[in-house]
Design an enzyme around this catalytic site. Sequence first.
Site, PDB file in Angstrom:
ATOM      1  N   HIS A 141       0.822  -1.224   0.000  1.00 32.15           N
ATOM      2  CA  HIS A 141       0.000   0.000   0.000  1.00 32.15           C
ATOM      3  C   HIS A 141       0.851   1.268   0.000  1.00 32.15           C
ATOM      4  O   HIS A 141       0.467   2.271   0.605  1.00 32.15           O
ATOM      5  CB  HIS A 141      -0.950   0.012   1.206  1.00 32.15           C
ATOM      6  CG  HIS A 141      -2.107  -0.928   1.068  1.00 32.15           C
ATOM      7  ND1 HIS A 141      -3.217  -0.653   0.307  1.00 32.15           N
ATOM      8  CD2 HIS A 141      -2.313  -2.159   1.587  1.00 32.15           C
ATOM      9  CE1 HIS A 141      -4.067  -1.672   0.370  1.00 32.15           C
ATOM     10  NE2 HIS A 141      -3.537  -2.607   1.133  1.00 32.15           N
ATOM     11  N   GLY A 153      -4.793 -11.674  -4.145  1.00 27.51           N
ATOM     12  CA  GLY A 153      -3.718 -10.732  -3.856  1.00 27.51           C
ATOM     13  C   GLY A 153      -2.474 -10.991  -4.691  1.00 27.51           C
ATOM     14  O   GLY A 153      -1.417 -10.444  -4.414  1.00 27.51           O
ATOM     15  N   SER A 170      -2.553 -10.462  -7.996  1.00 27.99           N
ATOM     16  CA  SER A 170      -2.669  -9.552  -9.134  1.00 27.99           C
ATOM     17  C   SER A 170      -3.205 -10.199 -10.401  1.00 27.99           C
ATOM     18  O   SER A 170      -2.758  -9.901 -11.503  1.00 27.99           O
ATOM     19  CB  SER A 170      -1.308  -8.896  -9.418  1.00 27.99           C
ATOM     20  OG  SER A 170      -1.454  -7.772 -10.231  1.00 27.99           O
ATOM     21  N   ASP A 175       1.709  -3.478  -9.804  1.00 24.04           N
ATOM     22  CA  ASP A 175       1.295  -4.733 -10.431  1.00 24.04           C
ATOM     23  C   ASP A 175       1.619  -4.731 -11.919  1.00 24.04           C
ATOM     24  O   ASP A 175       2.154  -5.707 -12.468  1.00 24.04           O
ATOM     25  CB  ASP A 175      -0.204  -4.952 -10.242  1.00 24.04           C
ATOM     26  CG  ASP A 175      -0.607  -4.980  -8.776  1.00 24.04           C
ATOM     27  OD1 ASP A 175       0.295  -5.065  -7.927  1.00 24.04           O
ATOM     28  OD2 ASP A 175      -1.813  -4.913  -8.484  1.00 24.04           O
ATOM     29  N   LYS A 188     -10.724  -5.967  -5.096  1.00 30.03           N
ATOM     30  CA  LYS A 188     -10.512  -4.537  -4.839  1.00 30.03           C
ATOM     31  C   LYS A 188     -11.608  -3.668  -5.448  1.00 30.03           C
ATOM     32  O   LYS A 188     -12.043  -2.691  -4.850  1.00 30.03           O
ATOM     33  CB  LYS A 188      -9.161  -4.088  -5.418  1.00 30.03           C
ATOM     34  CG  LYS A 188      -7.963  -4.463  -4.598  1.00 30.03           C
ATOM     35  CD  LYS A 188      -6.704  -3.813  -5.117  1.00 30.03           C
ATOM     36  CE  LYS A 188      -6.291  -4.308  -6.463  1.00 30.03           C
ATOM     37  NZ  LYS A 188      -4.943  -3.859  -6.851  1.00 30.03           N
TER      38      LYS A 188
END
Length: 557
Positions: A149, A242, A244, A289, A333
Site C-alpha cells: 500500500h 492478492g 494480481s 502490479d 478490490k
Amino acid sequence: MHSPSRGFATTPKGSAPTPSSCETVGALATKPSNWGIVECRGSQRKGLGNLALTSNSFQPPGQGNSPLPCLGLWNHFVLVKVRGSLGREAFRGDKADMPVLYDSALEQLLEHVGYLRLLKLKEMFNSKFGSIPKFYVRAPGRVNIIGEHIDYCGYSVLPMAVEQDMLIAVEPVKTHTLQLANTNPLYPDFSTSANNVQIDKTKPLWHNYFLCGFKGIQEHFGLSDLTGMNCLVDGNIPPSSGLSSSSALVCCAGLVTLTVLGMNLSKVELAEICTKSERYIGTEGGGMDQSISFLAEEGTAKLIEFSPLRATDVKLPSGAVFVIAHSCVEMNKAATSHFNIRVMECRLAAKLLAKSKSLPWDKVLRLEEVQARLRVSLEEMLLITEDALHPEPYSPEEVCSCLGISLQELRTQILSPNTQDVLIFKLYQRAKHVYSEAARVLQFKKICEEAPDNMVQLLGELMNQSHVSCRDMYECSCPELDQLVDICRKFGAQGSRLTGAGWGGCTVSIVPADKLPSFLANVHEAYYQRSDRSLAPEKQSLFATKPGGGALVFLEA
C-alpha cells in the site's frame, strides 16, 4: 534465457544478412515430437521486421525461406512444425553470431506456459471460433515481498513475478467485433463493438479488465476505427488472492491490442498505460502490479521506483525460498471501497501534513511528495507525522476545517466518487504505516545487497514488522490472514506477512530452503486440513515460488 557457453551459428558465407529487428535469433533442434521454436529477443524501439527461415524442413511444405513477423520489441517465441532436425545453418538473422538451442531447451522454453496448456488452449480456440489463433500473449501475476500500500503514495516496492499467469490466444478479424471467451466456465462469453467499448465500474466482471487494457491502448494512440479480434483467455492465478490476477489480465489485454495494431511501445510506457487504464474499473492503484508484469526477469526480484518508473534487480538469498499461502478468503478490490478509502486517507494525510508545514497543499496528492518538498528522511517524516496529526479519526468536517475548504469542495475536488460518503478518516495511522513501510523496503534491498550471514533472519524480521503495520496501522488484514501468518512462523518461516491489498488473499513467507518440505506439510495440515479450507485446490493454496519472467508474445507459425 541463453547461456553464454552454448554453441553459436554463423550466417552462411555468400548470403547477405536478412533485415531483422531482432538482437538475437535462435533455432531449436527438435526431438521426435517434430516441434521447434524460434526465439527472438527484440530490443526497444527497433521497429517491426521479418525473420527469414532458410530451411526446407518446415511444415506446411513450401514454408521454408518464408518470412515470419518479428515484433522487434518483445521477447517472443515462434512455434513451428518441422520435418526432422534443424542444423545450425537453418536460420539467419541480422547478427553473424546467433545462439542455437538444442533438444533439452524445448521444455525449458515452454516452461513459461506449459506445452500441453498451449495445445489445449489452441484446441479450445479452434472449437470456439472455428479457426487457429495467430498469436498468444502471456502476462504473469506477482507477489509483493515487501512494500504494501505504498506504490500509490509514490514509494518504491519490491515484488517479483510468479510463475502463474494470464494467457490469451488471439486472432485478429476483419469485422469490428471484439469477442472474448474464457476457458473457465464460471466466466461467461462477452462480445462488443471494438469502436464502442463501455466499462461498467459498478460490476467488476472479468471481461471489463480486458476492456481496460484494450481501451488504454486505443486511447493512447487516439484510434477510432479498430479491427476486431477473437480472444480466448486462460488464467491460472487464483482469483481475488492478492497475486494480481486482475492487473495481469489488464496487462495481457494491453499487449494483445498493441500486437494486433502492430504498434511499438517500450515496456515502461506499456506499464504506465495499463496502470492508468485499470482505473477505468474504479481501482485507484499505484502501478506496482503492471510494472512488474512487464519488467520482471527470471531469477530476480525488482525494486520498482516511480516518477520516473524504473526497475532495479534485487538478488534474493540463495538459502531461502518464498512460499505463498492462500487464506481462502477472497477480496476483490474493485468490488469494495476498502482499497479506495485507504488511497483517499493517504491523500488527505499528505495534504494535512503539507498544510502543517506551509507547503502548497492543494498541489500535493501523495505522501512521498511531502517528504520530497521538505527534503527530509523517512525517519523525520515519522516524527513530523507524530507532531502534525492526531491518532483519533478525523471527520470530513475536521478535514475541511484544517484545510479551510467547504464540505462540497472536499467531496467534489479531493475525494473519489466511492469515498464521498465516508464518515471517518484515520490519517495518522495510514501515514505512519506508509513512511515506516517505505523505510523497510529500502532496508530489505540493502540487506540483499550486503548479504550478511544472518540475512534470511534480518529479511524475515522486516517482513514480520510489515505485517504488524498492515494489521494494526493500515487495518488491511483479517483474522484468517493473521492466523495463517502465525502458523507459517510457527513451522519455520523466518518471516511471514500478508501480500497484495489484503482483507483476504495470500501471505508470503521466507523459509530456509532445508525446511521447505516439513514447512509445506505442517502448514497444510494446520491451516487447510483442519477446516473446510481443504476444498481449495492444494496447488493454488500453498506453493513455493521463484522469480518469474515478464510479459511475452508467442507467434503461431
